[in-house]
Design a protein around this motif. Structure first.
Motif, PDB file in Angstrom:
ATOM      1  N   VAL A   1       0.849  -1.190   0.000  1.00  0.00           N
ATOM      2  CA  VAL A   1       0.000   0.000   0.000  1.00  0.00           C
ATOM      3  C   VAL A   1       0.886   1.241   0.000  1.00  0.00           C
ATOM      4  N   LYS A   2       1.947   1.213   0.783  1.00  0.00           N
ATOM      5  CA  LYS A   2       2.865   2.354   0.819  1.00  0.00           C
ATOM      6  C   LYS A   2       3.537   2.534  -0.533  1.00  0.00           C
ATOM      7  N   GLU A   3       3.970   1.414  -1.138  1.00  0.00           N
ATOM      8  CA  GLU A   3       4.603   1.487  -2.463  1.00  0.00           C
ATOM      9  C   GLU A   3       3.646   2.058  -3.501  1.00  0.00           C
ATOM     10  N   LEU A   4       2.418   1.565  -3.472  1.00  0.00           N
ATOM     11  CA  LEU A   4       1.430   2.071  -4.427  1.00  0.00           C
ATOM     12  C   LEU A   4       1.135   3.546  -4.187  1.00  0.00           C
ATOM     13  N   SER A   5       1.083   3.936  -2.949  1.00  0.00           N
ATOM     14  CA  SER A   5       0.856   5.344  -2.623  1.00  0.00           C
ATOM     15  C   SER A   5       2.007   6.202  -3.119  1.00  0.00           C
ATOM     16  N   GLN A   6       3.247   5.731  -2.918  1.00  0.00           N
ATOM     17  CA  GLN A   6       4.417   6.468  -3.401  1.00  0.00           C
ATOM     18  C   GLN A   6       4.429   6.530  -4.929  1.00  0.00           C
ATOM     19  N   GLU A   7       4.062   5.416  -5.542  1.00  0.00           N
ATOM     20  CA  GLU A   7       4.004   5.381  -7.008  1.00  0.00           C
ATOM     21  C   GLU A   7       2.973   6.384  -7.519  1.00  0.00           C
ATOM     22  N   ARG A   8       1.855   6.432  -6.832  1.00  0.00           N
ATOM     23  CA  ARG A   8       0.798   7.380  -7.215  1.00  0.00           C
ATOM     24  C   ARG A   8       1.301   8.819  -7.084  1.00  0.00           C
ATOM     25  N   LYS A   9       1.962   9.131  -5.958  1.00  0.00           N
ATOM     26  CA  LYS A   9       2.499  10.481  -5.751  1.00  0.00           C
ATOM     27  C   LYS A   9       3.503  10.829  -6.841  1.00  0.00           C
ATOM     28  N   HIS A  10       4.346   9.859  -7.168  1.00  0.00           N
ATOM     29  CA  HIS A  10       5.351  10.072  -8.208  1.00  0.00           C
ATOM     30  C   HIS A  10       4.675  10.394  -9.556  1.00  0.00           C
ATOM     31  N   ILE A  11       3.645   9.627  -9.885  1.00  0.00           N
ATOM     32  CA  ILE A  11       2.920   9.849 -11.151  1.00  0.00           C
ATOM     33  C   ILE A  11       2.247  11.211 -11.156  1.00  0.00           C
ATOM     34  N   VAL A  12       1.611  11.584 -10.039  1.00  0.00           N
ATOM     35  CA  VAL A  12       0.950  12.893  -9.950  1.00  0.00           C
ATOM     36  C   VAL A  12       1.984  14.005 -10.095  1.00  0.00           C
ATOM     37  N   THR A  13       3.124  13.853  -9.437  1.00  0.00           N
ATOM     38  CA  THR A  13       4.194  14.861  -9.524  1.00  0.00           C
ATOM     39  C   THR A  13       4.693  14.981 -10.965  1.00  0.00           C
ATOM     40  N   ASN A  14       4.901  13.846 -11.614  1.00  0.00           N
ATOM     41  CA  ASN A  14       5.339  13.873 -13.010  1.00  0.00           C
ATOM     42  C   ASN A  14       4.309  14.568 -13.898  1.00  0.00           C
ATOM     43  N   ASN A  15       3.043  14.301 -13.654  1.00  0.00           N
ATOM     44  CA  ASN A  15       1.990  14.962 -14.451  1.00  0.00           C
ATOM     45  C   ASN A  15       2.037  16.475 -14.271  1.00  0.00           C
ATOM     46  N   VAL A  16       2.252  16.924 -13.034  1.00  0.00           N
ATOM     47  CA  VAL A  16       2.337  18.371 -12.775  1.00  0.00           C
ATOM     48  C   VAL A  16       3.551  18.952 -13.498  1.00  0.00           C
ATOM     49  N   LYS A  17       4.696  18.250 -13.431  1.00  0.00           N
ATOM     50  CA  LYS A  17       5.902  18.722 -14.114  1.00  0.00           C
ATOM     51  C   LYS A  17       5.676  18.798 -15.622  1.00  0.00           C
ATOM     52  N   ILE A  18       5.058  17.775 -16.156  1.00  0.00           N
ATOM     53  CA  ILE A  18       4.815  17.747 -17.605  1.00  0.00           C
ATOM     54  C   ILE A  18       3.901  18.910 -18.010  1.00  0.00           C
ATOM     55  N   ASP A  19       2.854  19.161 -17.226  1.00  0.00           N
ATOM     56  CA  ASP A  19       1.960  20.290 -17.528  1.00  0.00           C
ATOM     57  C   ASP A  19       2.715  21.615 -17.472  1.00  0.00           C
ATOM     58  N   TYR A  20       3.603  21.755 -16.460  1.00  0.00           N
ATOM     59  CA  TYR A  20       4.387  22.978 -16.312  1.00  0.00           C
ATOM     60  C   TYR A  20       5.321  23.158 -17.508  1.00  0.00           C
ATOM     61  N   GLU A  21       6.007  22.076 -17.878  1.00  0.00           N
ATOM     62  CA  GLU A  21       6.927  22.142 -19.014  1.00  0.00           C
ATOM     63  C   GLU A  21       6.171  22.421 -20.314  1.00  0.00           C
ATOM     64  N   LYS A  22       5.001  21.847 -20.427  1.00  0.00           N
ATOM     65  CA  LYS A  22       4.193  22.079 -21.623  1.00  0.00           C
ATOM     66  C   LYS A  22       3.832  23.566 -21.734  1.00  0.00           C
ATOM     67  N   LYS A  23       3.439  24.150 -20.604  1.00  0.00           N
ATOM     68  CA  LYS A  23       3.090  25.573 -20.605  1.00  0.00           C
ATOM     69  C   LYS A  23       4.310  26.424 -20.951  1.00  0.00           C
ATOM     70  N   ASN A  24       5.460  26.090 -20.347  1.00  0.00           N
ATOM     71  CA  ASN A  24       6.695  26.833 -20.643  1.00  0.00           C
ATOM     72  C   ASN A  24       7.059  26.710 -22.119  1.00  0.00           C
ATOM     73  N   ASN A  25       6.936  25.493 -22.655  1.00  0.00           N
ATOM     74  CA  ASN A  25       7.248  25.292 -24.075  1.00  0.00           C
ATOM     75  C   ASN A  25       6.333  26.129 -24.958  1.00  0.00           C
ATOM     76  N   LYS A  26       5.075  26.194 -24.592  1.00  0.00           N
ATOM     77  CA  LYS A  26       4.132  26.986 -25.391  1.00  0.00           C
ATOM     78  C   LYS A  26       4.493  28.459 -25.325  1.00  0.00           C
ATOM     79  N   ASP A  27       4.845  28.934 -24.112  1.00  0.00           N
ATOM     80  CA  ASP A  27       5.252  30.334 -23.965  1.00  0.00           C
ATOM     81  C   ASP A  27       6.502  30.620 -24.792  1.00  0.00           C
TER      82      ASP A  27
END
Length: 182
Positions: free
Chosen positions: A130-156
């Motif tokens: 459960v802890k591993e899955l929770s950490q994996e989930r956090k990692h995926i959410v963090t990556n999604n936020v980074k990707i969205d941020y980079e996407k916005k920067n790239n567009k700018d």
């Protein structure tokens, strides 16, 4: 749909029987009046032993059968309307059937995935997983936020580069105009 074959057979049988007895639209009362008055439809006087009389008598029998079967003709028309309605529904039923099969397939897949997750969570190291899955989930959410941020920067950045390119092109056009003028 289950009784459709039986329904179709009954309708064909009814249509065949009625078409064999296809009758005219003259009323029995009118023909009996002609026979009683010994007059032809055209108004000519006829004898009771004549061919014309026998033909009118035959026509009276035919009209009598028609009038007796009037409800069958009405039923036949209503059944034909029902068949037309059902024919249109067959395609819709087939489409809904296919969609239902797809949904059942998706449900089975989700059920399988749920069972797999339950197996993973149900083991001895349940808390650890459960802890591993929770950490994996956090990692995926963090990556999604980074990707969205980079996407916005790239567009700018892309917009900035497009603006710079436009300015350079405008300068080039201005330079060419000046060369031509001088």
């Amino acid at each position: 749909m289950v009784g459709e074959d039986v329904f179709q057979q009954g309708l064909v049988r009814l249509s065949t029987e009625l078409s064999e007895r296809l009758e005219t639209g003259i009323t029995l009362e009118f023909i009996k009046g002609l026979l009683t008055n010994l007059r032809c439809i055209c108004g000519t006087t006829i004898d009771q032993d004549s061919i014309e009389y026998r033909k009118l008598d035959s026509l009276a029998d035919s009209v009598k059968r028609y009038e007796e079967n009037q409800e069958l003709y009405t039923l036949k028309n209503e059944l034909n309307q029902l068949v037309s309605y059902l024919d249109g529904r067959n395609e819709q039923i087939s489409q809904v059937w296919n969609e239902t099969k797809q949904l059942n397939s998706q449900k089975d897949h989700v059920q399988y995935m749920l069972e797999e997750i339950n197996k993973r969570l149900g083991g001895q190291s349940r808390e650890h997983e459960v802890k591993e899955l929770s950490q994996e989930r956090k990692h995926i959410v963090t990556n999604n936020v980074k990707i969205d941020y980079e996407k916005k920067n790239n567009k700018d950045e892309q917009e900035e580069y497009l603006e710079k390119i436009k300015k350079v092109l405008d300068r080039i056009k201005g330079t060419r105009k000046n060369e031509w003028v001088t």
